[in-house]
Design a protein around this motif. Structure first.
Motif: not given
Ligand SMILES: Nc1nc2c(ncn2[C@@H]2O[C@H](COP(=O)(O)OP(=O)(O)OP(=O)(O)O)[C@@H](O)[C@H]2O)c(=O)[nH]1
Length: 502
Positions: A264-290
């Motif tokens: 049931v949670l399989a698609s949710w898990r892949s969504d979370v994985l996608l979100h986490v990857s995006g978030l890591i990229v975003l945070l890295s960018l933010l930290v770098w720019l900051g």
């Protein structure tokens, strides 16, 4: 600021994903509930159709005499019903001794006996006429798994007179259950109220007839409640399933549908994985720019500090240069250049304002002898001390003490009349005497100074510095020539030089 933004993003992502997970599980709960509802309706209808036929059959057998013609007619009806209702394996009429009186499958009656069958024994012992559903059994005719629904036949006197029975194919249910999308880890079951498993998808070899007494879904839920749902970890495969169960309205059976939580949670898990990857990229960018921003701010602050420092240094250098340009190196008083410039300015200002301007010219007595006696360096030191004493004659803002040249010093006093100028000159000489600097070459035994005072009162437009200086010089000469260590005034303002008392 950057840390706060990152923390906010993380909190937002966690809250969003957690809510999505909750929603996914709620939807799965609704799906399993709907499947259980559909299964219960289907089972209820399936048994009801067969049971309706049994009721009709029992009625006919009660009223008709069991003549061969009517029995044949009934047997044709049974065969037709078996064709009409695909869930039926067969319809049977069994006499009070267990012998098959009629069967829809056209088997040779009398060959088969159901004396030992559970449903036969049940009805022989129980007088009630309600339908009875048996444990699953394998057909004696073709080995197919069936479950029977049966009713008791009574004779005219109410005694046991046989059984009407419909055998329902369990494969009929299995086929229907294949229509539901329950994933790889899901399961659906049909079972008796006492916990006997009739049908299960996926099918297992030992499924049919197995007791569910120890299964949590039965023990903790279906055995207690009419319907409901539960999240249960399977004791067999360890899989967590979202279960919904429901008892049939008219028959002692219940159904249950279960969906694997992991699936049931399989698609949710892949969504979370996608979100986490995006978030890591975003945070890295933010930290770098900051980081870059902070570094740039630091650089700018450093540059501003350096510029301020440089400006202060330049200002300091300018002040030093200005001091060097206007100060006498030995005495720290204004130098000759400074005196000349200030004198011109003072003359102009006093002339404009109609005010007097006084000049006191001071010269060390017998200074040559001092140098000769104590040395030139001691002479310099002596000049420095005298300068400090003379500087104290500067009482107002425009006053200026300067070194005119050699051992000659001056005090320029704007807006000061003759009387005040003489008084200041006297005070200065007294201060110098009070220093008590030893001077063998001076008849007084100490260093003394002579002063010439000249005043322009008021200053006129035509007055020039040279004439005032000349008059002060003249008065100084007078002081020297009349005994030294005294103050003389020039007669410039009065017309004749005067000797003032020391
Ligand atoms: N040590 C030192 N001596 C100076 C300085 N400027 C001028 N003198 C000396 O001051 C002396 C002035 O001597 P004079 O003009 O003969 O006058 P005096 O000896 O003071 O005698 P009266 O002025 O007549 O009392 C000279 O010997 C100069 O060399 C200076 O900056 N330092």
């Amino acid at each position: 600021m950057v840390v706060l933004a990152c923390a906010l993003l993380v909190v937002l992502a966690v809250v969003t994903d957690w809510r999505a997970r909750k929603q996914q599980l709620q939807e799965a709960g609704a799906t399993s509930h709907n499947i259980a509802l559909a299964l219960a309706r289907h089972a209820d209808d399936t048994f009801k159709q067969a049971d309706t036929t049994l009721i009709f059959l029992a009625e006919r057998l009660r009223h008709d005499e069991r003549k061969p013609a009517s029995l044949r007619e009934l047997e044709v009806f049974l065969a037709q019903q078996t064709v009409e209702l695909p869930q039926l394996h067969g319809l049977f009429v069994i006499d009070k001794d267990g012998k098959w009186l009629l069967n829809s499958r056209q088997y040779q009656a009398g060959h088969v006996n159901s004396r030992d069958r559970e449903y036969y024994l049940y009805h022989r012992q129980h007088e009630d006429l309600s339908p009875h559903i048996s444990m699953p059994v394998q057909s004696r005719a073709n080995g197919e798994w069936v479950v029977t629904i049966s009713r008791r036949l009574n004779g005219a006197d109410g005694s046991f007179d046989g059984v009407v029975m419909a055998a329902i194919r369990l494969a009929y249910f299995s086929k229907f259950y294949e229509n539901f999308d329950i994933g790889e880890g899901g399961a659906v079951i049909l079972a008796g109220n006492e916990g006997t498993l009739l049908v299960r998808r996926p099918l297992r070899n030992d499924s049919i007839g197995k007791s569910l007494a120890q299964a949590a879904i039965f023990r903790d839920h279906a055995a207690i409640n009419a319907s409901g749902s539960a999240r249960i970890r399977s004791s067999q495969d360890g899989v967590i399933r979202i279960n919904s169960y429901r008892h049939l309205d008219r028959y002692p059976l219940f159904v249950a549908a279960a969906l694997s939580e992991q699936e049931v949670l399989a698609s949710w898990r892949s969504d979370v994985l996608l979100h986490v990857s995006g978030l890591i990229v975003l945070l890295s960018l933010l930290v770098w720019l900051g980081g870059r921003l902070i570094r740039q701010i630091e650089l700018r602050v450093e540059a501003e500090n350096a510029a301020n420092h440089a400006r202060e240094h330049v200002e300091f250098l300018n002040r030093t240069l200005q001091n060097l340009a206007t100060q006498d190196g030995l005495t720290g008083l204004g130098n000759r250049r400074c005196f000349d410039e200030e004198m011109v300015r003072a003359l102009r200002r006093c002339a404009r304002e109609g005010k007097p301007l006084a000049l006191i010219m001071l010269d060390v007595d017998f200074f040559k002898r001092y140098n000769d006696t104590y040395g030139h360096l001691a002479g310099d030191e002596c000049l420095r001390k005298l300068s400090q004493a003379i500087r104290q004659g500067q009482k107002r803002e425009g006053d200026l003490a300067a070194r005119y040249g050699g051992e000659e010093l001056v005090l320029m006093l704007p807006d000061c009349d003759g009387g005040n100028a003489v008084a200041i000159a006297e005070e200065t000489l007294a201060r110098i005497r009070a220093l008590q600097l030893p001077h063998q070459g001076n008849p007084n035994g100490i260093v003394t100074v002579s002063a010439g005072v000249a005043v322009l009162d008021p200053v006129s437009e035509d007055d020039v510095a040279e004439s005032l200086i000349g008059q002060a010089d003249k008065a100084l000469y007078l002081a020297k020539s009349t005994g030294r260590d005294r103050v003389c005034t020039s007669g410039a303002s009065t017309g004749a030089a005067q000797l003032m008392p020391a």
